[in-house]
Design a protein around this motif. Structure first.
Motif, PDB file in Angstrom:
ATOM      1  N   UNK A 491     -10.355 -20.079 -52.218  1.00 37.08           N
ATOM      2  CA  UNK A 491     -10.585 -20.171 -50.769  1.00 37.08           C
ATOM      3  C   UNK A 491     -11.802 -21.050 -50.496  1.00 37.08           C
ATOM      4  N   UNK A 492     -11.631 -21.967 -49.552  1.00 34.17           N
ATOM      5  CA  UNK A 492     -12.739 -22.821 -49.116  1.00 34.17           C
ATOM      6  C   UNK A 492     -13.386 -22.186 -47.888  1.00 34.17           C
ATOM      7  N   UNK A 493     -14.692 -21.964 -47.972  1.00 30.84           N
ATOM      8  CA  UNK A 493     -15.387 -21.330 -46.851  1.00 30.84           C
ATOM      9  C   UNK A 493     -16.877 -21.630 -46.964  1.00 30.84           C
ATOM     10  N   UNK A 494     -17.549 -21.678 -45.844  1.00 32.86           N
ATOM     11  CA  UNK A 494     -18.992 -21.918 -45.855  1.00 32.86           C
ATOM     12  C   UNK A 494     -19.780 -20.673 -46.225  1.00 32.86           C
ATOM     13  N   UNK A 495     -19.120 -19.498 -46.160  1.00 33.78           N
ATOM     14  CA  UNK A 495     -19.802 -18.229 -46.437  1.00 33.78           C
ATOM     15  C   UNK A 495     -18.959 -17.407 -47.404  1.00 33.78           C
ATOM     16  N   UNK A 496     -19.557 -17.021 -48.537  1.00 31.73           N
ATOM     17  CA  UNK A 496     -18.831 -16.289 -49.578  1.00 31.73           C
ATOM     18  C   UNK A 496     -18.353 -14.933 -49.069  1.00 31.73           C
ATOM     19  N   UNK A 497     -19.228 -14.188 -48.411  1.00 31.77           N
ATOM     20  CA  UNK A 497     -18.881 -12.850 -47.930  1.00 31.77           C
ATOM     21  C   UNK A 497     -17.732 -12.921 -46.936  1.00 31.77           C
ATOM     22  N   UNK A 498     -17.806 -13.856 -46.012  1.00 34.17           N
ATOM     23  CA  UNK A 498     -16.744 -13.983 -45.016  1.00 34.17           C
ATOM     24  C   UNK A 498     -15.416 -14.363 -45.673  1.00 34.17           C
ATOM     25  N   UNK A 499     -15.476 -15.251 -46.665  1.00 34.06           N
ATOM     26  CA  UNK A 499     -14.254 -15.643 -47.363  1.00 34.06           C
ATOM     27  C   UNK A 499     -13.597 -14.466 -48.061  1.00 34.06           C
ATOM     28  N   UNK A 500     -14.407 -13.636 -48.719  1.00 38.03           N
ATOM     29  CA  UNK A 500     -13.862 -12.457 -49.410  1.00 38.03           C
ATOM     30  C   UNK A 500     -13.319 -11.454 -48.404  1.00 38.03           C
ATOM     31  N   UNK A 501     -14.038 -11.234 -47.321  1.00 45.88           N
ATOM     32  CA  UNK A 501     -13.580 -10.279 -46.304  1.00 45.88           C
ATOM     33  C   UNK A 501     -12.239 -10.702 -45.701  1.00 45.88           C
ATOM     34  N   UNK A 502     -12.058 -11.993 -45.484  1.00 45.64           N
ATOM     35  CA  UNK A 502     -10.773 -12.474 -44.952  1.00 45.64           C
ATOM     36  C   UNK A 502      -9.644 -12.263 -45.961  1.00 45.64           C
ATOM     37  N   UNK A 503      -9.942 -12.479 -47.253  1.00 46.30           N
ATOM     38  CA  UNK A 503      -8.925 -12.258 -48.290  1.00 46.30           C
ATOM     39  C   UNK A 503      -8.549 -10.786 -48.384  1.00 46.30           C
ATOM     40  N   UNK A 504      -9.511  -9.904 -48.168  1.00 43.55           N
ATOM     41  CA  UNK A 504      -9.244  -8.460 -48.183  1.00 43.55           C
ATOM     42  C   UNK A 504      -8.215  -8.095 -47.121  1.00 43.55           C
TER      43      UNK A 504
END
Length: 705
Positions: A491-504
């Protein structure tokens, strides 16, 4: 014509062609027999009889066949010791001992009566003849294991009893051989006792020390597998030096490595795969090569001896299984499974017969050598192997299928294990293997997949993208080695936490595992992301893992549980993960908590037949003291909480800093249970009935079953 053109004569001596023929048999027999629901091990034995020296003479039973067959036999016994649940074995040891008495005595009595009063053997020969039927070989165990019921009570009792009854029967062999040669005396018994004690101590105490050091310092997968094979053969050799059969040594080697090779690991998968694909089929073919059908046609006396042997062996094993079923109030299917597993005669029986046949105790009137066991017993033992393996195959598979189906039908208030989705946050190359191994350790047995994610910054260069692909590729390969599918997510994202939360949210993740780098531990930025990002997901179980050594080398886990943790919504879900670590790794689980929590866990452990230590502490400081005294090969698990949860207290925020200072050289796992109760979940029902210990035990017991 073909044979003459290529200068091939029977039996075939060309090693390439010999091996090809055997591989074709191993490939085709299961494919053909599965369609008519006949156990393929029976087909392999019959195929060995047809191509062997007593059949069409295509292949000879030479040293190459004997070596691979012997390895297969040792493999069967090793797997039995390796896969046994040591917690269940300890709890059921008296059941196994009782079964071993039944399964040794019943066939022995029938065999002695038949040999002494019907066949008119001498007293010494009758005793040896009777001991042939007391032992048995777990020929069908690999097939039972693949059906997922290797931890069933009936299987556990039978495997434990096998070790004892085989040792007893082989001890009878050693004593009879000594008496026939006039060597039994004080020195004989002293030598046998000392050698057996030394053998047991070396294999069960020294082998684990060597293996733990090797697995901690050698990460190469091929070397690890070769090491396992070396341990099998070394234990077998030590057993022979101690005066007992090699198969006992292989079984003890399995017990010694039991807690060091996790059942969910890639190494376990390799051990099982190679054994089931190559060595065990070769053993079955080699057994078939011993069968000589002409001997039964040419001699009625051989048929008479074989009949008595079949009645004593199969009849005695049935009586033993029936008595075991009645004694411990097992189901009919479990009783049938015990009979099926224990009715196959092959390894110890064949070894005893060959030893007795080769001992000459005099001469007949015609000058022929008088053997301790004659040729009729030798030929009868071959028929016994064929018939007993046939009975064992059909009975075991039929009862095992019914037990497996019954286990599958046991659902827990609508729980579906397939809905478990575990996500691994894979950001560091050095933590990939440790993270995947933990994921495989905590997942439920029916869950065959994991998710792995790597977040790439939108402004990342090509090198960063390739590094992410490499990390996920390594994770996929590690999981696939253990026959587990890992779904890689980039996943490409500027924020690691937000990227993981979206995948969840997108993949309905139930559990998130985040790894800490070995030498860094908790950084200030990670702690900030933990409490201000990851823990905002109230519906997931969050695990933070710090691994400095392979998870399979951990001897013991200290588990700290705060007061009122059982009132939190995700408590029982988190406990399931802890139990899975203990059950799959073989490590001892030692809990620390208040009296109320320990009562609940003790009740659950009894219902679910789970091994654990339960320590009552009055304050959190007492629990922390236990954690700070961890030894090198011990790990720590802490049940944490966020603000607003029943078990939360302010000092929890200090745990990361304390771990950095005191336990940077140990494995530890922080578990944050989900705090938002989902509709129609078992956890919600469990919490609402938290005072009903029987109900909790029933729910959790079914989960583990």
């Amino acid at each position: 014509m073909f044979l003459s053109i290529h200068h091939i004569t029977l039996p075939i001596e060309d090693p390439l062609l010999k091996f090809l023929i055997e591989l074709i048999i191993i490939l085709c027999i299961p494919l053909l027999l599965n369609k008519i629901k006949v156990p393929h091990l029976l087909g392999l034995i019959i195929a060995g009889a047809l191509i062997g020296p007593n059949g069409f003479g295509v292949l000879s039973r030479d040293s190459s066949v004997v070596v691979t067959g012997t390895t297969g036999l040792l493999y069967i016994m090793f797997l039995a010791g390796l896969e046994i649940d040591m917690g269940d074995f300890k709890k059921n040891k008296w059941k196994s001992i009782t079964f071993s008495i039944y399964t040794f005595a019943a066939p022995f009595i029938l065999g002695f009566l038949g040999g002494y009063y019907i066949l008119n053997f001498s007293l010494l020969t009758s005793v040896l003849f009777a001991s042939l039927f007391s032992s048995h070989t777990l020929v069908v165990y690999p097939m039972i294991s693949t059906m997922g019921i290797s931890k069933n009570l009936a299987v556990n009792i039978t495997v434990g009893g096998t070790m004892i009854t085989d040792v007893l029967s082989l001890l009878v062999l050693a004593v009879v051989v000594g008496m026939s040669q006039g060597e039994v005396g004080t020195a004989f018994w002293l030598k046998l006792s000392v050698s057996m004690v030394l053998f047991t101590l070396i294999v069960l105490l020294v082998f684990p020390i060597i293996a733990r050091w090797f697995f901690k310092n050698v990460s190469d997968k091929i070397s690890q597998y070769i090491f396992v094979i070396v341990m099998i053969y070394l234990a077998a050799l030590l057993a022979e030096l101690a005066g007992i059969e090699a198969i006992i040594g292989a079984f003890f080697a399995g017990l010694a490595l039991n807690r060091l090779i996790p059942h969910t690991s890639s190494l376990m998968n390799r051990v099982e795969f190679v054994g089931n694909a190559i060595f065990i089929p070769f053993f079955l073919i080699s057994v078939g090569m011993l069968i000589d059908f002409n001997a039964f046609i040419q001699s009625w006396e051989t048929l008479g001896v074989a009949t008595i042997m079949l009645i004593a062996s199969i009849g005695g094993k049935y009586v033993a299984a029936y008595l075991t079923k009645k004694t411990f109030k097992l189901t009919n299917d479990e009783g049938q499974l015990i009979f099926g597993l224990s009715s196959a005669s092959a390894a110890a029986t064949l070894a005893s017969v060959m030893v007795g046949y080769n001992i000459i105790i005099g001469e007949t009137a015609t000058g022929e050598p008088l053997r301790l066991l004659n040729e009729h017993v030798l030929n009868g033992s071959i028929l016994l192997i064929l018939v007993s393996c046939t009975v064992s195959s059909f009975v075991s598979m039929a009862s095992a299928q019914r037990i497996a189906q019954a286990d599958n039908d046991n659902t827990v208030y609508g729980i579906n294990e397939e809905t478990e989705n575990i996500l691994l946050a894979l950001n560091h190359k050095d933590t990939v293997e440790k993270m995947v191994n933990l994921g495989m350790m905590v997942k439920t047995s029916k869950n065959k997949q994991l998710f792995g994610i790597n977040i790439i910054n939108e402004d990342a260069n090509e090198s960063s993208v390739k590094n992410a692909e490499k990390i996920l590729g390594d994770a996929v390969n590690t999981a696939s080695a253990a026959d587990v599918k890992l779904n890689a997510i980039t996943r490409h994202d500027t924020d690691v936490v937000r990227g993981i939360n979206n995948a969840i949210k997108e993949h309905n993740i139930t559990d998130l595992i985040i790894g800490l780098e070995e030498n860094k531990g908790f950084s200030a930025s990670f702690i900030y992301n933990l409490y201000n990002g990851y823990l905002h997901n109230k519906n997931i179980n969050l695990m933070v893992y710090h691994g400095v050594q392979p998870i399979g080398t951990i001897k013991k886990y200290i588990v700290l549980i705060p007061s009122e943790a059982e009132k939190d919504a995700g408590f029982f879900h988190s406990m399931l993960k802890v139990w899975n670590i203990g059950r799959n790794s073989g490590a001892t689980i030692s809990f620390y908590g208040n009296e109320r929590t320990m009562q609940i866990l003790t009740r659950i452990a009894k219902k679910a037949n789970i091994e654990g230590e339960f320590n009552i502490v009055q304050t959190w400081s007492e629990a922390e003291n236990a954690a700070y005294n961890l030894k090198e090969d011990e790990g720590l698990i802490i049940l944490m909480a966020d603000r607003g949860m029943h078990s939360y207290f302010p000092q929890m925020r200090e745990v990361p800093e304390l771990l950095n200072k005191n336990l940077n050289n140990n494995n530890y796992l922080l578990i944050f249970p989900f705090s938002k109760t989902l509709e129609n979940t078992t956890e919600k029902r469990a919490v609402s009935n938290v005072d009903d210990f029987a109900e909790i035990g029933k729910i959790i017991g079914k989960i583990f079953k």
